[in-house]
Design an enzyme around this catalytic site. Structure first.
Site, PDB file in Angstrom:
ATOM      1  N   HIS A 144     -25.663 135.276  40.532  1.00  0.00           N
ATOM      2  CA  HIS A 144     -24.945 134.244  41.289  1.00  0.00           C
ATOM      3  C   HIS A 144     -25.799 133.632  42.405  1.00  0.00           C
ATOM      4  CE1 HIS A 144     -21.443 131.977  42.029  1.00  0.00           C
ATOM      5  NE2 HIS A 144     -20.541 132.896  41.749  1.00  0.00           N
ATOM      6  N   ASP A 190     -24.406 129.119  39.631  1.00  0.00           N
ATOM      7  CA  ASP A 190     -23.022 129.043  40.078  1.00  0.00           C
ATOM      8  C   ASP A 190     -22.070 129.224  38.902  1.00  0.00           C
ATOM      9  OD1 ASP A 190     -23.737 128.573  42.725  1.00  0.00           O
ATOM     10  OD2 ASP A 190     -23.816 126.399  42.436  1.00  0.00           O
TER      11      ASP A 190
END
Length: 420
Positions: free
Chosen positions: A390, A394
């Site tokens: 992450h 995204d």
């Protein structure tokens, strides 16, 4: 004169390795090209040859971890020089995880036990101890709490060595470590103990490094595999012509590679303070062996046809099971695929294979009822599990990846529109 024996760089992404075994003893005559020692890196064992003639003096023992370029021994001009009591000094430690002598201390010296200390431990109150890998393995095997070794280290900076653990184990019972309380129902024989070593230790280390070094998130999805099933059936009927049986893993790898060529951020890595977007989609395929999981790589999968991927996958899997993989077969992966369905799994949480930023898990294909055009029909369904870093990717970008992958798996002919 002493010539250093160093850890070679065996692959583009190799940074460290474990010295598994020496093939020669101190004082042995070694000829150029003879196998000197074996190292384990990226879950495979490599044999390292001598670069020149000489007499061996080892300065690092087996089961020790080293960086590329570390000195692990020397080749001398004479046997007498190789067996001298005061071996050449090892170079300064290469990373913060090694023992760093204080300015007032004598510089670190290498010994046959392996003074390159890469293992650290903390006691219950948070005190940091330095302990060699061999010493830590012996302590663990005998159920000895590392905290009890605090202050007993005889190595540089108080580092705990093999001899310190052995001395503690030989101490009178009155000062020996208390026996661990066995769990309820345990027999007097106690648990069977064996060291965490070889491929299993490498896997354990890499999994912890993966989880500690990235922000991992897993998202799940479902794919109607009707189109892929029809495609595979057509290709299996022409197996004799192609010389290979195409599998669903091959179809997934081809679809993944196609999407990676369109989405460079998924085919990228964070290395230090930089984002590296790799020019090729090199897709690793997880292969389960008795010793653990290994991930050989289909190089430039985005530039290969489905049949070419199938041939390469078969070669890699056969080599993995027969011990014939090379370092290049395991290097350069930019994305990985793990087939949970091969052992009956539906969806799991795969762990990233650093420095890759994403991995895809695929489940078994199961006929299930679904609604199509207002009617309940039976269709072959497959679950997808995508873990991604992450820090770089995204949720929206990961979602777009899964959507494109789903489209190509459900309608394989769509890939023809983007193939060069």
């Amino acid at each position: 004169m002493a010539y250093p024996i160093t850890i070679p760089k065996l692959g583009l992404t190799m940074t460290d390795c474990t010295l598994v075994e020496w093939m020669k003893q101190d004082g042995d005559r070694v000829a150029a090209g003879e196998i000197l020692f074996a190292v384990e890196t990226d879950k495979m064992v490599n044999e390292i040859e001598a670069e020149r003639d000489g007499y061996l003096r080892r300065t690092a023992g087996p089961d020790t971890v080293h960086l590329v370029g570390d000195t692990v021994g020397y080749l001398h001009d004479s046997c007498e020089a190789a067996l001298q009591d005061d071996p050449p000094r090892a170079p300064a430690a290469a990373s913060s995880s090694r023992v760093e002598p204080a300015p007032s201390e004598e510089p670190e010296r290498a010994t046959p036990e392996g003074m390159v200390l890469s293992m650290q431990a903390r006691t219950g109150d948070g005190t940091r101890l330095f302990i060699s890998p061999v010493a830590r393995t012996i302590a663990s095997t005998h159920g000895l709490d590392i905290a009890e070794l605090e202050g007993l280290g005889s190595g540089p900076g108080g580092a705990i060595l093999k001899r310190d653990v052995e001395r503690r184990l030989q101490a009178p019972k009155s000062v020996a470590a208390p026996a661990a309380t066995p769990p309820a129902g345990a027999t007097d024989a106690g648990p069977k103990r064996r060291p965490l070593a070889g491929m299993r230790r490498t896997i354990a280390r890499r999994m912890m490094e993966s989880l500690q070094g990235s922000a991992q998130m897993t998202a799940f999805g479902r794919v109607d595999m009707s189109g892929s099933v029809r495609l595979r059936q057509a290709l299996v009927e022409r197996e004799a012509e192609f010389g290979v049986r195409v599998t669903y893993t091959d179809i997934v790898v081809k679809a993944v590679a196609t999407v990676l060529s369109q989405m460079p951020l998924i085919n990228a890595s964070i290395v230090g303070d930089e984002i590296l977007e790799w020019p090729d989609a090199n897709v690793g395929i997880a292969v389960a062996l008795e010793e653990g999981l290994i991930v050989p790589v289909v190089q430039k999968a985005d530039k290969k046809t489905l049949v070419e991927i199938a041939r390469e996958r078969k070669r890699l899997v056969d080599a993995a099971r027969n011990g014939g993989l090379t370092q290049s077969d395991l290097s350069g992966g930019t994305f990985s695929v793990s087939n949970f369905g091969s052992y009956g799994g539906d969806f799991e949480t795969p762990i990233l294979n650093p420095p890759q930023s994403a991995i895809l898990g695929i489940g078994q294909i199961v006929d299930e009822p679904v609604v199509r055009d207002g009617a309940i029909v039976i269709r072959p369904q497959m679950m997808l599990s995508m873990t991604f870093d992450h820090r770089l990717i995204d949720g929206a970008e990961a979602g777009r990846f899964r959507a494109r992958l789903k489209a190509y798996l459900e309608e394989p002919a769509l890939q023809m529109a983007v193939l060069r």
